[in-house]
Design a protein around this motif. Structure first.
Motif, PDB file in Angstrom:
ATOM      1  N   VAL A   1     147.397  42.402 133.027  1.00 37.13           N
ATOM      2  CA  VAL A   1     146.200  42.294 132.279  1.00 37.13           C
ATOM      3  C   VAL A   1     146.204  41.134 131.312  1.00 37.13           C
ATOM      4  N   LEU A   2     144.922  40.515 131.171  1.00 33.21           N
ATOM      5  CA  LEU A   2     144.406  39.593 130.341  1.00 33.21           C
ATOM      6  C   LEU A   2     143.339  39.891 129.212  1.00 33.21           C
ATOM      7  N   ARG A   3     143.435  39.905 128.574  1.00 33.21           N
ATOM      8  CA  ARG A   3     142.401  40.313 127.179  1.00 33.21           C
ATOM      9  C   ARG A   3     141.970  39.003 126.417  1.00 33.21           C
ATOM     10  N   GLY A   4     140.656  38.758 126.669  1.00 30.99           N
ATOM     11  CA  GLY A   4     140.259  37.603 125.725  1.00 30.99           C
ATOM     12  C   GLY A   4     139.707  36.503 126.563  1.00 30.99           C
ATOM     13  N   LEU A   5     139.469  35.206 126.021  1.00 28.63           N
ATOM     14  CA  LEU A   5     139.680  35.132 124.791  1.00 28.63           C
ATOM     15  C   LEU A   5     138.477  35.788 123.746  1.00 28.63           C
ATOM     16  N   HIS A   6     138.709  36.141 122.612  1.00 31.44           N
ATOM     17  CA  HIS A   6     137.536  36.658 121.810  1.00 31.44           C
ATOM     18  C   HIS A   6     137.867  35.968 120.302  1.00 31.44           C
ATOM     19  N   GLY A   7     136.785  36.066 119.604  1.00 29.35           N
ATOM     20  CA  GLY A   7     136.815  35.604 118.129  1.00 29.35           C
ATOM     21  C   GLY A   7     135.569  35.819 117.606  1.00 29.35           C
ATOM     22  N   ASP A   8     135.735  35.472 116.244  1.00 28.74           N
ATOM     23  CA  ASP A   8     134.320  35.711 115.363  1.00 28.74           C
ATOM     24  C   ASP A   8     134.591  34.783 114.180  1.00 28.74           C
ATOM     25  N   ALA A   9     133.474  34.642 113.257  1.00 29.17           N
ATOM     26  CA  ALA A   9     133.433  33.479 112.234  1.00 29.17           C
ATOM     27  C   ALA A   9     134.042  34.032 110.887  1.00 29.17           C
ATOM     28  N   LYS A  10     134.336  35.478 111.160  1.00 30.00           N
ATOM     29  CA  LYS A  10     134.880  35.913 109.623  1.00 30.00           C
ATOM     30  C   LYS A  10     136.128  36.563 109.803  1.00 30.00           C
ATOM     31  N   THR A  11     136.850  36.973 110.812  1.00 30.38           N
ATOM     32  CA  THR A  11     137.901  37.987 110.777  1.00 30.38           C
ATOM     33  C   THR A  11     139.106  37.061 111.028  1.00 30.38           C
TER      34      THR A  11
ATOM     35  N   VAL B   1     145.552  30.652 121.557  1.00 30.91           N
ATOM     36  CA  VAL B   1     144.855  30.714 120.633  1.00 30.91           C
ATOM     37  C   VAL B   1     144.104  29.233 120.905  1.00 30.91           C
ATOM     38  N   LEU B   2     142.782  29.206 120.705  1.00 30.26           N
ATOM     39  CA  LEU B   2     141.746  28.115 120.757  1.00 30.26           C
ATOM     40  C   LEU B   2     141.076  28.021 119.713  1.00 30.26           C
ATOM     41  N   ASP B   3     141.004  26.817 119.117  1.00 27.23           N
ATOM     42  CA  ASP B   3     140.178  26.323 117.895  1.00 27.23           C
ATOM     43  C   ASP B   3     138.756  26.168 118.172  1.00 27.23           C
ATOM     44  N   CYS B   4     138.282  26.928 117.927  1.00 26.62           N
ATOM     45  CA  CYS B   4     136.587  26.918 118.200  1.00 26.62           C
ATOM     46  C   CYS B   4     135.714  26.440 116.904  1.00 26.62           C
ATOM     47  N   ARG B   5     136.497  26.008 116.098  1.00 26.91           N
ATOM     48  CA  ARG B   5     135.861  25.518 114.611  1.00 26.91           C
ATOM     49  C   ARG B   5     135.047  24.233 114.674  1.00 26.91           C
TER      50      ARG B   5
ATOM     51  N   ALA C   1     141.456  22.336 120.318  1.00 26.19           N
ATOM     52  CA  ALA C   1     143.107  22.402 120.741  1.00 26.19           C
ATOM     53  C   ALA C   1     143.281  24.061 120.921  1.00 26.19           C
ATOM     54  N   TRP C   2     144.349  24.069 122.020  1.00 25.49           N
ATOM     55  CA  TRP C   2     144.731  25.372 121.973  1.00 25.49           C
ATOM     56  C   TRP C   2     146.282  25.237 121.922  1.00 25.49           C
ATOM     57  N   GLN C   3     147.016  26.527 121.786  1.00 21.76           N
ATOM     58  CA  GLN C   3     148.217  26.620 121.556  1.00 21.76           C
ATOM     59  C   GLN C   3     148.828  28.231 122.366  1.00 21.76           C
ATOM     60  N   GLY C   4     149.866  27.993 122.852  1.00 23.26           N
ATOM     61  CA  GLY C   4     150.405  29.274 123.732  1.00 23.26           C
ATOM     62  C   GLY C   4     151.669  29.647 122.864  1.00 23.26           C
ATOM     63  N   PHE C   5     151.859  30.952 122.676  1.00 22.43           N
ATOM     64  CA  PHE C   5     153.061  31.675 122.202  1.00 22.43           C
ATOM     65  C   PHE C   5     153.536  32.807 123.083  1.00 22.43           C
ATOM     66  N   THR C   6     154.812  32.985 122.814  1.00 24.66           N
ATOM     67  CA  THR C   6     155.508  34.152 123.684  1.00 24.66           C
ATOM     68  C   THR C   6     155.994  34.969 122.583  1.00 24.66           C
ATOM     69  N   ILE C   7     155.233  35.920 122.240  1.00 22.06           N
ATOM     70  CA  ILE C   7     155.642  36.926 121.408  1.00 22.06           C
ATOM     71  C   ILE C   7     156.118  38.469 122.121  1.00 22.06           C
ATOM     72  N   SER C   8     157.344  38.950 121.391  1.00 20.35           N
ATOM     73  CA  SER C   8     157.770  40.168 122.289  1.00 20.35           C
ATOM     74  C   SER C   8     158.477  40.973 121.108  1.00 20.35           C
ATOM     75  N   ASP C   9     158.912  42.162 121.769  1.00 21.65           N
ATOM     76  CA  ASP C   9     159.781  43.057 120.715  1.00 21.65           C
ATOM     77  C   ASP C   9     161.018  42.512 120.564  1.00 21.65           C
ATOM     78  N   ARG C  10     161.348  41.690 121.179  1.00 25.96           N
ATOM     79  CA  ARG C  10     162.957  40.841 120.783  1.00 25.96           C
ATOM     80  C   ARG C  10     162.468  39.892 119.652  1.00 25.96           C
ATOM     81  N   ASN C  11     161.592  38.895 119.950  1.00 28.93           N
ATOM     82  CA  ASN C  11     161.699  37.937 118.968  1.00 28.93           C
ATOM     83  C   ASN C  11     160.773  38.280 117.712  1.00 28.93           C
ATOM     84  N   ARG C  12     159.811  39.335 117.846  1.00 29.41           N
ATOM     85  CA  ARG C  12     159.181  39.870 116.831  1.00 29.41           C
ATOM     86  C   ARG C  12     158.089  39.024 116.112  1.00 29.41           C
TER      87      ARG C  12
END
Ligand SMILES: Cc1cn([C@H]2C[C@H](O)[C@@H](COP(=O)(O)OP(=O)(O)O[C@H]3O[C@H](C)C(=O)[C@H](O)[C@H]3O)O2)c(=O)[nH]c1=O
Length: 165
Positions: free
Chosen positions: A56-66, A81-85, A93-104
């Motif tokens: 599953v892939l969700r996104g990319l989503h964003g808004d101007a306030k949150t 994440v993608l900088d839309c400002r 620019a965009w950057q990828g991260f691997t986040i998990s229940d191991r690296n927290r």
């Protein structure tokens, strides 16, 4: 707790302390005092989870306030994440991260930066704290594989919502 800058202006990574013993481990996933002392003084008002299966892939989503403080409660997730400002030094620019229940690892995403994530484990729980109440009308969507952004993903044929398709 270790807070680091990323390649995207205002996007921070936060790695909380992990206290392991023979039973397992304990993590403080948020502490207003400590996060404010580390420069994260965002007034979060809502917590969310989404639970997804591999592919599953969700996104990319964003808004101007949150503002969002994103983490992976269970499993393994690739977060982009993608900088839309318009006025950002890292606009586009965009950057990828691997986040998990191991690296927290947690990722702080400012307003105007879009986020999307792909599930790398059999199942994963995506969690985020957000600084505004849910307002679907204020969100924008970026197509995950838009060649204009060239975001790398660890999958090629994701399971998408109608909106993300
Ligand atoms: C975001 C949100 C959604 N919902 C309800 C509305 C829908 O009936 C259902 C699924 O919503 P949606 O399809 O927008 O969920 P995702 O595609 O996972 O998108 C969300 O997760 C991506 C990665 C984001 O970061 C966005 O903030 C958010 O849009 O949850 C709520 O009740 N409250 C909420 O705050």
């Amino acid at each position: 707790m270790i807070v680091d800058k990323s390649e995207i202006d205002g996007v921070l990574t936060v790695t909380p302390g992990i206290f392991e013993d023979y039973r397992g481990y304990y993590v403080e996933t948020y502490n207003q005092h400590d996060y404010q002392a580390a420069g994260i003084a965002v007034p979060f008002v809502q917590d969310d989870i989404s639970v997804s299966r591999r592919g599953v892939l969700r996104g990319l989503h964003g808004d101007a306030k949150t503002w969002k403080l994103i983490s992976c409660l269970s499993g393994e997730i690739y977060l982009a994440v993608l900088d839309c400002r318009d006025c950002s030094p890292t606009k586009g620019a965009w950057q990828g991260f691997t986040i998990s229940d191991r690296n927290r690892m947690q990722v702080l995403v400012p307003p105007g930066v879009a986020n999307g994530h792909a599930i790398l484990s059999e199942r994963a729980i995506f969690h985020y704290k957000q600084s505004e109440y849910y307002d679907p009308g204020s969100q924008f969507t970026v197509k995950w594989n838009d060649p204009a952004h060239g975001i790398w993903w660890p999958l090629s044929d994701p399971i998408l919502s109608q909106r993300d398709r």
